[in-house]
Design a protein around this motif. Structure first.
Motif, PDB file in Angstrom:
ATOM      1  N   VAL A 126       0.323  -0.818  -4.026  1.00 52.81           N
ATOM      2  CA  VAL A 126       0.776  -0.696  -5.412  1.00 52.81           C
ATOM      3  C   VAL A 126       2.044   0.149  -5.419  1.00 52.81           C
ATOM      4  CG1 VAL A 126       0.210   0.096  -7.739  1.00 52.81           C
ATOM      5  CG2 VAL A 126      -1.578  -0.894  -6.279  1.00 52.81           C
ATOM      6  N   VAL A 127       3.117  -0.398  -5.996  1.00 48.55           N
ATOM      7  CA  VAL A 127       4.413   0.280  -6.019  1.00 48.55           C
ATOM      8  C   VAL A 127       4.812   0.511  -7.471  1.00 48.55           C
ATOM      9  CG1 VAL A 127       6.802   0.251  -5.226  1.00 48.55           C
ATOM     10  CG2 VAL A 127       5.036  -0.966  -3.913  1.00 48.55           C
ATOM     11  N   THR A 155       1.061   3.474  -3.397  1.00 47.69           N
ATOM     12  CA  THR A 155      -0.317   3.724  -2.986  1.00 47.69           C
ATOM     13  C   THR A 155      -0.812   2.550  -2.140  1.00 47.69           C
ATOM     14  OG1 THR A 155      -0.764   4.954  -5.028  1.00 47.69           O
ATOM     15  CG2 THR A 155      -2.674   4.196  -3.761  1.00 47.69           C
ATOM     16  N   ILE A 156      -1.260   2.849  -0.931  1.00 45.49           N
ATOM     17  CA  ILE A 156      -1.767   1.830  -0.011  1.00 45.49           C
ATOM     18  C   ILE A 156      -3.260   2.068   0.185  1.00 45.49           C
ATOM     19  CG2 ILE A 156      -1.616   0.867   2.325  1.00 45.49           C
ATOM     20  CD1 ILE A 156       1.275   2.012   2.429  1.00 45.49           C
ATOM     21  N   ALA A 216      11.020  -0.257 -13.257  1.00 43.49           N
ATOM     22  CA  ALA A 216      10.906  -1.507 -14.014  1.00 43.49           C
ATOM     23  C   ALA A 216       9.460  -1.988 -14.120  1.00 43.49           C
ATOM     24  CB  ALA A 216      11.769  -2.582 -13.363  1.00 43.49           C
ATOM     25  N   GLY A 217       8.502  -1.110 -13.811  1.00 45.55           N
ATOM     26  CA  GLY A 217       7.104  -1.496 -13.887  1.00 45.55           C
ATOM     27  C   GLY A 217       6.433  -1.430 -12.527  1.00 45.55           C
ATOM     28  N   THR A 218       5.177  -1.856 -12.502  1.00 45.09           N
ATOM     29  CA  THR A 218       4.354  -1.744 -11.304  1.00 45.09           C
ATOM     30  C   THR A 218       4.257  -3.081 -10.580  1.00 45.09           C
ATOM     31  OG1 THR A 218       3.032   0.017 -12.289  1.00 45.09           O
ATOM     32  CG2 THR A 218       2.066  -1.162 -10.421  1.00 45.09           C
ATOM     33  N   LEU A 219       4.508  -3.046  -9.280  1.00 47.08           N
ATOM     34  CA  LEU A 219       4.333  -4.216  -8.420  1.00 47.08           C
ATOM     35  C   LEU A 219       3.065  -4.009  -7.602  1.00 47.08           C
ATOM     36  CD1 LEU A 219       6.868  -6.116  -6.247  1.00 47.08           C
ATOM     37  CD2 LEU A 219       4.902  -5.065  -5.123  1.00 47.08           C
ATOM     38  N   THR A 220       2.232  -5.049  -7.525  1.00 46.84           N
ATOM     39  CA  THR A 220       1.001  -4.984  -6.743  1.00 46.84           C
ATOM     40  C   THR A 220       0.950  -6.145  -5.762  1.00 46.84           C
ATOM     41  OG1 THR A 220      -0.218  -3.947  -8.563  1.00 46.84           O
ATOM     42  CG2 THR A 220      -1.522  -4.977  -6.818  1.00 46.84           C
TER      43      THR A 220
END
Length: 313
Positions: free
Chosen positions: A235-236, A143-144, A240-244
């Motif tokens: 937001v990716v 999400t951008i 392995a979890g969320t990268l922001t």
């Protein structure tokens, strides 16, 4: 080339004064040899010209130019510089169309000079750590959100809403330059919706749905009417979890933990651009990635256009 690169700065607007001049002054491999602008003034003690043709006829010794003009007239200026044998640094976006950037790349190759299509947001502190972490992850969704106030960042600059001025894609291409750098797979436009004020030619807001090569959705929300806090976030969601990546790539967090908080001011990005430019000039190479520009072009090609209320400063 021995000695510092003698550079002329062309287009003395806000971005040139706020970002380029400090970055040039901090780089020992580059010296400001001239400035060029149709309007306004140059820098004290530095030769100033009203056109690049005046500069070429002056006899001032130049090795390279950095072009900070709006994108619409940039191809002709860049082509003239290449024909003088000068290396060329293109502020983003590198041109108004894909074809003209490709033509400049071919001209630079034929002349044996370096061409640099610069993407300053790729030099934000969190971008390379994010790229390294995502390289081995399964991307589930992206999400951008890129929302800023055009009255703050481009006050009274009508060119940005003219044909070829990109509108909200002027900042939006920064987000795409980051996304195309950090995501491990290419992504493609599926649908786009552009809001264009009735008195303007370029969009003030846009919503684009992309999908990557493995089917993961990538959504982008752009708006030039944001007031108060500005939003420059990617937001990716991964296995392995969320990268922001927040603040335009300057702050990185992974799975809720702060991993990298760097210089979130653009002053941290432009020195990186000039280091890269000096490197490719010394190496006799070019760096011309048009992937972010291609995604903008594809968004315009596939878009539904919504006519909305007029916009005035």
């Amino acid at each position: 080339m021995s000695g510092p690169i003698r550079l002329a700065l062309v287009g003395m607007g806000k971005i040139a004064r706020d970002q380029h001049l400090p970055a040039i002054a901090s780089n020992p491999d580059i010296v400001l040899a001239a400035t060029v602008s149709r309007h306004g003034e140059g820098e004290a003690g530095v030769p100033f010209f009203h056109s690049i043709e005046e500069l070429a006829a002056s006899g001032v010794e130049i090795d390279a130019v950095a072009l900070c003009t709006p994108p619409q007239p940039r191809r002709a200026i860049a082509h003239f510089a290449i024909q003088q044998g000068w290396h060329v640094f293109l502020e983003k976006p590198p041109g108004a169309t894909l074809a003209e950037v490709e033509a400049l790349r071919d001209a630079a190759d034929a002349k044996g000079v370096s061409l640099f299509a610069s993407w300053h947001s790729r030099y934000a502190a969190g971008v390379e750590p994010a790229r390294a972490w995502l390289a081995t992850r399964d991307i589930r969704a992206v999400t951008i959100t890129w929302r800023e106030d055009v009255r703050v960042w481009h006050p009274g600059q009508d060119w940005i809403f003219e044909a070829g001025g990109f509108g909200v894609f002027d900042p939006g291409i920064n987000a795409l330059s980051i996304a195309t750098r950090v995501l491990p797979r290419p992504f493609f436009v599926e649908t786009a919706e552009l809001d264009v004020p009735a008195n303007r030619a370029a969009p003030i807001a846009a919503r684009i749905a992309f999908r990557d090569a493995a089917g993961a959705p990538v959504t982008m929300d752009l708006d030039f009417r944001q007031e108060g806090p500005q939003s420059w976030d990617i937001v990716v969601e991964t296995d392995a979890g969320t990268l922001t990546l927040a603040k335009g790539g300057g702050e990185l967090s992974i799975a809720g933990g702060g991993e990298h908080a760097g210089d979130t001011d653009l002053h941290g990005e432009y020195p990186g651009l000039y280091r890269r430019f000096a490197d490719i000039v010394r190496a006799g190479s070019s760096d011309v990635d048009i992937t972010p520009l291609r995604l903008v072009a594809d968004s315009f090609l596939t878009a539904r256009i919504n006519a909305i209320e007029p916009f005035d400063w």
